[in-house]
Design a protein around this motif. Structure first.
Motif, PDB file in Angstrom:
ATOM      1  N   ALA A  96      -5.182   0.559  -3.121  1.00 19.99           N
ATOM      2  CA  ALA A  96      -5.228   1.101  -1.767  1.00 19.99           C
ATOM      3  C   ALA A  96      -6.385   0.497  -0.983  1.00 19.99           C
ATOM      4  N   VAL A 102      -4.335   3.194  -8.030  1.00 22.00           N
ATOM      5  CA  VAL A 102      -4.136   3.599  -6.642  1.00 22.00           C
ATOM      6  C   VAL A 102      -5.402   3.359  -5.830  1.00 22.00           C
ATOM      7  N   LEU A 148       0.977   8.101  -7.046  1.00 20.68           N
ATOM      8  CA  LEU A 148       0.445   9.455  -6.840  1.00 20.68           C
ATOM      9  C   LEU A 148       1.524  10.513  -7.064  1.00 20.68           C
ATOM     10  N   ALA A 181       1.043   3.537  -3.488  1.00 17.09           N
ATOM     11  CA  ALA A 181       0.417   4.853  -3.364  1.00 17.09           C
ATOM     12  C   ALA A 181       1.443   5.975  -3.494  1.00 17.09           C
ATOM     13  N   THR A 182       2.576   5.826  -2.830  1.00 22.42           N
ATOM     14  CA  THR A 182       3.604   6.873  -2.890  1.00 22.42           C
ATOM     15  C   THR A 182       4.142   7.038  -4.308  1.00 22.42           C
ATOM     16  N   PHE A 230       0.827  -1.208   0.000  1.00 21.73           N
ATOM     17  CA  PHE A 230       0.000   0.000   0.000  1.00 21.73           C
ATOM     18  C   PHE A 230       0.859   1.254   0.000  1.00 21.73           C
ATOM     19  N   THR A 231       1.845   1.312   0.894  1.00 18.66           N
ATOM     20  CA  THR A 231       2.691   2.504   0.980  1.00 18.66           C
ATOM     21  C   THR A 231       3.494   2.710  -0.298  1.00 18.66           C
ATOM     22  N   THR A 276      -0.208   9.214   2.867  1.00 23.99           N
ATOM     23  CA  THR A 276      -0.165   7.753   2.769  1.00 23.99           C
ATOM     24  C   THR A 276       0.246   7.117   4.091  1.00 23.99           C
TER      25      THR A 276
END
Length: 447
Positions: free
Chosen positions: A330, A326, A294, A290-291, A286-287, A415
């Protein structure tokens, strides 16, 4: 043994439903995006629409399949490991290792197949909604109808069954060998280490490919994005070693902050490294995803805005892909994270009861759980950040004249905050509810 497997599922409805939820959500994601292959191959679809649908299904479907496979396999592994006492009892009752394997693998097959079948309906609706989004943005012709065919169905069922059965087989094999006293002194985890290193090497290669791509190409973002996902998966596979290293480095600061509670924390984490590593997997992914995604999308949007040019259809298509990736990843990873944390914490009712009978107060138990959660958050967010920045920085260098993404710090903080909130709220909330049971009852019922 298959009948015994069905009876075993009936005796454990809560854990079976949690596993079924993971399998169903994973199958729904796979079927939703792979249904775009069926839609693109339907008669009467123009070439531009077919290319957009195929690209989306290939890129996002590939990401989704990889993530779903690891997430479902991780959930099944945690559930099988929590049944070590049951497996020991079966072995002491005369069951052979092959019979135990058939029972556990049979359960996993039933759950995987049922989850895939339950996911068909939501996947049809999700695919239709996704097609409407492309049509509203002008990327797909309005006369294209959504199709849900064999590609979506077979891919969803196949991946879910493979992940469920494969993870259950490997986990129960380790459990039966441990119950028989086999494997002592032998090095463990070589296959896991090789797989994690292979994912890291492949991710690094994909990211380095970014520097060989022309900055004007629309698919520039695909290489670092895919590389970040592979790095996240590699770090997740190697999570047990990472957790042990983080424990060694954070033991001093944790002791200064929490005092006596860190004594239980250190020993609990060392004993439960495998279970906590399974929780780390969705947190890292997830981290990292998303990082990276995005941040790269923010860089791309700023670059297009600075140039004064309107976004092309391909640019809109890529932006839609990134936002969809994402959003779905996520949501899926957060659900898997909450699910894994709830299962791992609620299972510790007897452990909490024993600690309280030994003299620990509920507050001390909660502080111990909080320290464990803090360690998981720091390790997961740190590894996910490395994977995300490893993809975002090369993209920024190639696409612009800068090194760091301009909006990167804000995206990372958001995030990390979501990840930390999911871990703390789920873990502490579940532990608090588990502690409501009197200690004597918790030990007696679990025993």
């Amino acid at each position: 043994m298959f009948t015994l497997a069905l009876r075993s599922l009936a005796k454990r409805p809560g854990r079976a439903l949690a596993t079924l939820l993971s399998a169903s959500l994973g199958a729904a994601i796979i079927m939703t995006f792979n249904s775009l292959f069926d839609t693109a191959g339907a008669p009467g679809v123009d070439d531009t629409s077919a290319e957009t649908l195929t690209t989306t299904a290939s890129v996002v479907g590939g990401y989704g399949t990889l993530l779903v496979f690891f997430a479902v396999a991780s959930t099944l592994t945690v559930n099988v490991r929590q049944r070590a006492a049951e497996i020991d009892l079966l072995r002491c009752s005369g069951a052979t290792p092959a019979q135990v394997k058939r029972m556990v693998v049979g359960e996993a097959a039933v759950i995987g197949l049922l989850g895939a079948l339950l996911a068909a309906g939501p996947a049809m609706l999700g695919g239709a909604v996704l097609l409407d989004l492309f049509q509203d943005s002008g990327q797909v012709a309005g006369n294209v109808d959504h199709a849900f065919g064999p590609v979506a169905l077979f891919s969803g069922v196949g991946v879910t069954l493979l992940a469920s059965v494969g993870a259950a087989f490997l986990a129960v094999r380790r459990a039966t060998r441990a119950a028989a006293g086999q494997g002592a002194g032998k090095p463990r985890g070589k296959g896991r280490t090789y797989a994690g290193c292979a994912a890291l090497v492949a991710g690094a290669g994909s990211i380095l490919t970014t520097f060989a791509v022309d900055p004007s190409q629309e698919m520039l973002m695909a290489y670092p994005a895919y590389g970040s996902i592979l790095l996240s998966v590699g770090f997740a596979v190697l999570a047990p070693s990472a957790l042990g290293g983080a424990l060694a480095r954070l033991q001093g600061p944790l002791t200064a902050l929490t005092g006596a509670s860190v004594y239980l924390t250190v020993r609990n984490v060392r004993r439960r490294t495998a279970e906590l590593a399974a929780v780390l997997m969705p947190l890292i992914i997830f981290t990292g995803v998303a990082t990276a995604t995005l941040s790269m999308q923010a860089v791309e949007s700023d670059a297009v805005k600075a140039s004064g040019l309107a976004k092309s259809i391909d640019a809109k298509n890529l932006e839609t892909l990134n936002l969809v990736v994402v959003g779905i990843v996520a949501a899926f990873c957060c659900i898997m994270l909450v699910n894994s944390l709830y299962a791992a914490t609620s299972y510790r009712g007897r452990e909490f009861g024993q600690q309280r009978l030994a003299g620990a107060t509920p507050g001390q138990v909660l502080r111990t759980v909080g320290c464990e959660s803090l360690l998981v958050i720091v390790t997961g967010v740190a590894l996910g950040t490395v994977a995300g920045l490893a993809g975002a920085i090369p993209f920024t260098v190639v696409r612009t004249d800068h090194v760091m993404p301009g909006q990167g710090p804000g995206i990372w903080l958001g995030t990390a905050a979501v990840a930390a909130a999911a871990v703390l709220l789920t873990t502490l909330g579940t532990a608090r509810r588990t502690l409501r049971t009197p200690a004597v009852e918790a030990v007696a019922v679990a025993a």
